[in-house]
Design a protein around this motif. Structure first.
Motif, PDB file in Angstrom:
ATOM      1  N   LEU A 142       5.380  -4.126  13.072  1.00 56.22           N
ATOM      2  CA  LEU A 142       4.951  -3.697  11.746  1.00 56.22           C
ATOM      3  C   LEU A 142       4.540  -4.898  10.901  1.00 56.22           C
ATOM      4  CD1 LEU A 142       7.737  -1.078  10.994  1.00 56.22           C
ATOM      5  CD2 LEU A 142       5.309  -0.587  11.287  1.00 56.22           C
ATOM      6  N   ASN A 143       3.624  -4.667   9.989  1.00 53.88           N
ATOM      7  CA  ASN A 143       3.232  -5.724   9.049  1.00 53.88           C
ATOM      8  C   ASN A 143       3.423  -5.210   7.623  1.00 53.88           C
ATOM      9  OD1 ASN A 143       1.172  -3.853   8.937  1.00 53.88           O
ATOM     10  ND2 ASN A 143      -0.468  -5.350   8.894  1.00 53.88           N
ATOM     11  N   GLU A 158      10.569  -1.207   4.274  1.00 49.89           N
ATOM     12  CA  GLU A 158       9.566  -0.670   3.353  1.00 49.89           C
ATOM     13  C   GLU A 158       8.286  -1.427   3.603  1.00 49.89           C
ATOM     14  OE1 GLU A 158      12.342   0.769  -0.342  1.00 49.89           O
ATOM     15  OE2 GLU A 158      10.446  -0.250  -0.763  1.00 49.89           O
ATOM     16  N   ARG A 159       7.204  -0.675   3.663  1.00 48.74           N
ATOM     17  CA  ARG A 159       5.936  -1.263   3.992  1.00 48.74           C
ATOM     18  C   ARG A 159       4.977  -0.991   2.838  1.00 48.74           C
ATOM     19  NH1 ARG A 159       2.382   0.821   8.776  1.00 48.74           N
ATOM     20  NH2 ARG A 159       1.314  -1.095   9.353  1.00 48.74           N
ATOM     21  N   THR A 160       4.511  -2.032   2.185  1.00 51.41           N
ATOM     22  CA  THR A 160       3.649  -1.850   1.024  1.00 51.41           C
ATOM     23  C   THR A 160       2.187  -1.897   1.457  1.00 51.41           C
ATOM     24  OG1 THR A 160       5.319  -2.873  -0.346  1.00 51.41           O
ATOM     25  CG2 THR A 160       3.130  -2.688  -1.306  1.00 51.41           C
ATOM     26  N   LEU A 161       1.558  -0.731   1.411  1.00 48.37           N
ATOM     27  CA  LEU A 161       0.154  -0.617   1.827  1.00 48.37           C
ATOM     28  C   LEU A 161      -0.725  -0.580   0.582  1.00 48.37           C
ATOM     29  CD1 LEU A 161       1.070   2.034   4.481  1.00 48.37           C
ATOM     30  CD2 LEU A 161       0.480  -0.356   4.935  1.00 48.37           C
ATOM     31  N   GLU A 162      -2.016  -0.355   0.763  1.00 43.09           N
ATOM     32  CA  GLU A 162      -2.927  -0.375  -0.378  1.00 43.09           C
ATOM     33  C   GLU A 162      -2.556   0.680  -1.423  1.00 43.09           C
ATOM     34  OE1 GLU A 162      -3.806  -0.776   2.717  1.00 43.09           O
ATOM     35  OE2 GLU A 162      -4.765  -2.733   2.693  1.00 43.09           O
ATOM     36  N   ASN A 163      -2.310   1.935  -0.960  1.00 42.37           N
ATOM     37  CA  ASN A 163      -2.088   3.010  -1.928  1.00 42.37           C
ATOM     38  C   ASN A 163      -0.723   3.660  -1.854  1.00 42.37           C
ATOM     39  OD1 ASN A 163      -4.792   2.784  -2.827  1.00 42.37           O
ATOM     40  ND2 ASN A 163      -5.423   3.893  -0.993  1.00 42.37           N
ATOM     41  N   GLU A 164       0.075   3.259  -0.877  1.00 39.78           N
ATOM     42  CA  GLU A 164       1.392   3.889  -0.773  1.00 39.78           C
ATOM     43  C   GLU A 164       2.402   2.938  -0.153  1.00 39.78           C
ATOM     44  OE1 GLU A 164       0.951   7.354   1.709  1.00 39.78           O
ATOM     45  OE2 GLU A 164       0.477   6.168   3.465  1.00 39.78           O
ATOM     46  N   VAL A 165       3.665   3.355  -0.306  1.00 36.59           N
ATOM     47  CA  VAL A 165       4.751   2.608   0.316  1.00 36.59           C
ATOM     48  C   VAL A 165       5.366   3.516   1.370  1.00 36.59           C
ATOM     49  CG1 VAL A 165       6.999   1.503  -0.064  1.00 36.59           C
ATOM     50  CG2 VAL A 165       5.202   1.304  -1.800  1.00 36.59           C
ATOM     51  N   GLU A 166       5.497   3.016   2.579  1.00 35.56           N
ATOM     52  CA  GLU A 166       6.145   3.782   3.647  1.00 35.56           C
ATOM     53  C   GLU A 166       7.572   3.279   3.820  1.00 35.56           C
ATOM     54  OE1 GLU A 166       2.412   4.480   6.772  1.00 35.56           O
ATOM     55  OE2 GLU A 166       3.936   2.977   7.187  1.00 35.56           O
ATOM     56  N   VAL A 167       8.510   4.198   3.962  1.00 32.72           N
ATOM     57  CA  VAL A 167       9.878   3.810   4.313  1.00 32.72           C
ATOM     58  C   VAL A 167      10.073   4.228   5.773  1.00 32.72           C
ATOM     59  CG1 VAL A 167      12.314   3.991   3.736  1.00 32.72           C
ATOM     60  CG2 VAL A 167      10.577   4.234   1.943  1.00 32.72           C
ATOM     61  N   ASP A 181       6.078 -11.241  -1.341  1.00 35.59           N
ATOM     62  CA  ASP A 181       6.963 -10.889  -2.453  1.00 35.59           C
ATOM     63  C   ASP A 181       8.274 -10.279  -1.965  1.00 35.59           C
ATOM     64  OD1 ASP A 181       6.016  -8.473  -1.659  1.00 35.59           O
ATOM     65  OD2 ASP A 181       5.153  -7.889  -3.590  1.00 35.59           O
TER      66      ASP A 181
ATOM     67  N   LEU B  91      -3.138  -4.538  11.515  1.00 40.33           N
ATOM     68  CA  LEU B  91      -2.103  -4.386  12.537  1.00 40.33           C
ATOM     69  C   LEU B  91      -2.703  -3.768  13.794  1.00 40.33           C
ATOM     70  CD1 LEU B  91       0.882  -4.531  13.400  1.00 40.33           C
ATOM     71  CD2 LEU B  91       1.186  -2.256  12.442  1.00 40.33           C
ATOM     72  N   LYS B 176       9.833   8.358   4.697  1.00 39.09           N
ATOM     73  CA  LYS B 176       9.294   8.728   3.386  1.00 39.09           C
ATOM     74  C   LYS B 176       7.988   7.989   3.144  1.00 39.09           C
ATOM     75  CE  LYS B 176      12.036   7.571  -0.048  1.00 39.09           C
ATOM     76  NZ  LYS B 176      13.312   7.536  -0.727  1.00 39.09           N
ATOM     77  N   ARG B 178       5.688   7.109  -0.328  1.00 43.47           N
ATOM     78  CA  ARG B 178       5.558   7.352  -1.772  1.00 43.47           C
ATOM     79  C   ARG B 178       4.321   6.631  -2.293  1.00 43.47           C
ATOM     80  NH1 ARG B 178      10.351   3.745  -2.040  1.00 43.47           N
ATOM     81  NH2 ARG B 178       9.534   1.814  -2.878  1.00 43.47           N
ATOM     82  N   LYS B 180       1.835   4.596  -4.520  1.00 41.77           N
ATOM     83  CA  LYS B 180       2.000   3.350  -5.257  1.00 41.77           C
ATOM     84  C   LYS B 180       1.229   3.475  -6.553  1.00 41.77           C
ATOM     85  CE  LYS B 180       0.433  -0.838  -4.096  1.00 41.77           C
ATOM     86  NZ  LYS B 180      -0.085  -1.791  -3.105  1.00 41.77           N
TER      87      LYS B 180
END
Ligand SMILES: Cc1cc2nc3c(=O)[nH]c(=O)nc-3n(C[C@H](O)[C@H](O)[C@H](O)COP(=O)(O)OP(=O)(O)OC[C@H]3O[C@@H](n4cnc5c(N)ncnc54)[C@H](O)[C@@H]3O)c2cc1C
Ligand SMILES: Nc1ncnc2c1ncn2[C@@H]1O[C@H](COP(=O)(O)O)[C@@H](O)[C@H]1O
Lengths: 255, 308
Positions: A142-143, A158-167, A181, B91, B176, B178, B180
């Motif tokens: 994962l990146n 937690e993965r911070t993508l352009e428009n969402e965060v995946e857990v 960060d 990725l 999940k 969510r 951003k």
């Protein structure tokens, strides 16, 4: 948990000299740990401190990576030991060769649960090595990971993508590339720097690990762009007069 | 110019995919898109001979489909795969590269087809140089951002082929997703940009800079640490090699040291103006006008003059 944090040794940008033919010279450059790889080391330390485990640092590159100042720079940030593959055959390794060498080193270290990479290397910033390495090792990969915690045998990331965060819940072994960060890398104390000199470091050559070297891309040229000529009218001091003078320049530019 | 037989496109967002398709058509003969998502979205993918459809993302993440994509690519062996440079795109590109024995050409600013492969250009050393590279493997992969290719009118795609699902051998479970929160900004369109850096002492002090920007009708941008570390401004606003690349008429750098990774994002500006308290700051060597001084004194004073 056995954690390996990967860092790349890169030239200090400010020491890179552009020659007359626009090629770059590195003879005067200081070498340092890529800025964003410090986040990978710190992420490893925080995870081990919270959930138990052991952190090693790993770097591959030309002979210059096997330098006592650089080794201390890595070890003073917490890892218990260091592994290096230092071989001039790796000087111009592309991401594929780099990942192949790291994969061989990780296999040789053995029993690794988690490999951490930075967001991107300080010089090339391809943001690729973690992805390639993960697939080569056959680990979950994962990146863009901005948070990682342990939950039982698994990792919650937690993965911070352009428009969402995946857990996500990931079962080790895994290769994870972290964001810049995710943490604030610690600044080692003098005592930690001294102690770092006594920690174990293992240096291998390419011949000591099972790896296939061979770049998949060919570099044709690396040239500095032609710089724009600037006026360089610099006013010294922020007295009211100087500010008024700057205002006059600005007013004309913005007219 | 040489042409490649088969060029594929992988992306998440439809506009990005169609932009890559427009580029793919200039590089190769047959084109195909590999896609995961809704069926309605699939219908908006234009211009290709084949859409390889994998399935929806309702209960999966793109990575669940990675083994399926690897199998498809290894079977069909396209000459070139253009991957949209989102986080997931990067990725996937790297994963595919490892599987196919190739090296990804990332963040390329230019690409041409050459005999049995591609040649591309990208920035290295934080923008201190451009590197020209050639990749002539059986399968070549490039990660491409917006704006590298020009959009063009595309006809409807010819056919959709459903791809067989290959279950992953590793376990990544999505707990999940969510949304951003973020603002949409298009700094690239701005003619005047005020960039603020670490010289700013606190997030609240942005008000002072905002007032100045408003007085001279400029957009606000920043250096990477202001967005990534301090999080005082949106990531879409940080300028430089890993952020947005701009070409404004005027750029004003306030409390920015002028490191190459930042300045490469504005060095095409017609005029650069710098405010920095350190007279040795690198930014002054790249500026047309500058003042060695405290931005907390200079900026309010200039704002007042412009407001008059
Ligand atoms: C791979 C990689 C990619 C990167 N990509 C980017 C990128 O895309 N964009 C980017 O911006 N950075 C990028 N960076 C980071 C870059 O190297 C610098 O660290 C960053 O640009 C520095 O930001 P700064 O100028 O705001 O901060 P600093 O370098 O800390 O400079 C702050 C400046 O403010 C001045 N100052 C302080 N107080 C005042 C005051 N009161 N009044 C006036 N001046 C004051 C100081 O003299 C100093 O020059 C990247 C780094 C790496 C390794
Ligand atoms: N030579 C290297 N030695 C160890 N780790 C590396 C090396 N090169 C890259 N990495 C790791 O891979 C990440 C991504 O590198 P890159 O794909 O070059 O941007 C870096 O942040 C490092 O963590």
């Amino acid at each position: 948990m056995k954690i390996v944090a990967c860092y790349k040794v890169v030239p200090e940008e400010q020491d890179i000299v552009v020659k007359g033919d626009r090629t770059l010279a590195f003879d005067k450059a200081e070498w340092k740990i890529g800025q964003y790889d410090l986040n990978a080391i710190e992420a490893g330390m925080q995870l081990a401190e919270a959930a138990g485990g052991e952190v090693s640092a790993l770097s591959i590159g030309g002979k210059m990576v096997d330098n006592s100042k650089l080794k201390k720079a890595a070890l003073s940030r917490g890892p218990e030991q260091l592994y290096l593959v230092a071989d001039d055959a790796l000087n111009a390794a592309d991401c594929y060769s780099t990942a192949a060498t790291l994969a061989a080193a990780v296999r040789k270290i053995g029993g690794v649960d988690l490999v951490l990479c930075g967001e991107g290397s300080g010089d090339i910033y391809a943001q690729q090595v973690g992805a390639v390495l993960g697939q080569m090792l056959g680990y979950a990969t994962l990146n863009a990971v901005s948070k990682v915690t342990a939950q039982g045998d698994n990792l919650i990331v937690e993965r911070t993508l352009e428009n969402e965060v995946e857990v996500l819940e990931v079962a080790p072994p895994a290769v994870i590339s972290v964001t810049t960060d995710i943490n604030k890398p610690r600044i080692p104390s003098l005592k930690e720097i001294m102690a770092a000199g006594k920690k174990p470091a293992t240096t291998w050559g390419v011949g000591d690990i099972q790896t296939e070297l061979g770049n998949k891309t060919e570099i044709l040229s690396t040239l500095a762009p032609v710089e724009a000529d600037r006026k360089m009218i610099i006013l010294e001091g922020d007295s009211d007069d100087k500010i008024a003078e700057l205002y006059e320049h600005l007013r004309r530019v913005l007219a | 110019m040489s042409k490649l037989a088969n060029v594929w496109i992988i992306g998440e967002e439809i506009p990005a995919i169609n932009e890559l398709t427009a580029g793919a058509k200039t590089l190769g003969g047959q084109t195909a898109v590999v896609f995961t998502g809704d069926e309605e979205q699939t219908a908006q993918i234009l211009g290709v001979n084949t859409i390889y459809y994998l399935g929806t993302l309702a209960d999966k993440i793109l990575e669940t489909y990675t083994p399926s994509i690897i199998k498809l690519v290894m079977t069909e062996k396209p000459n070139l795969i253009l991957v949209s440079n989102t986080r997931k795109g990067r990725l996937l590109a790297g994963t595919l590269a490892a599987a196919c024995g190739t090296n990804v050409l990332t963040d390329i600013t230019e690409v041409v087809a050459v005999d049995n492969g591609v040649q591309s250009q990208r920035m290295v050393y934080g923008g201190a140089a451009f590197r020209t590279e050639k990749s002539t493997n059986t399968i070549n992969i490039a990660c491409v951002g917006a704006g590298v290719f020009e959009c063009s009118e595309l006809p409807a795609s010819e056919k959709v082929v459903e791809v067989e699902f290959v279950a992953p051998s590793v376990s990544i479970k999505c707990l999940k997703k969510r949304a951003k929160l973020g603002e949409k900004v298009n700094l690239a369109a701005a003619k005047r940009v005020v960039g603020v850096g670490r010289g700013l002492k606190a997030g609240e002090d942005l008000k002072m800079v905002e007032a100045f920007a408003a007085a001279i009708k400029a957009e606000m941008g920043c250096s990477r640490p202001i967005a990534e570390e301090e999080k005082w401004m949106a990531k879409e606003r940080y300028i430089g090699v890993s952020g947005v690349m701009l070409k404004p008429e005027v750029y004003l750098a306030l409390g920015i040291s002028g490191q190459i990774q930042h300045t490469v994002g504005v060095n095409q500006a017609k005029t650069i103006i710098a405010v920095n308290k350190d007279k040795n700051a690198a930014i002054f060597k790249q500026a047309d006008y500058g003042i060695v001084g405290d931005m907390y004194k200079v900026i309010p004073a200039l704002t007042e003059k412009f407001q008059k």
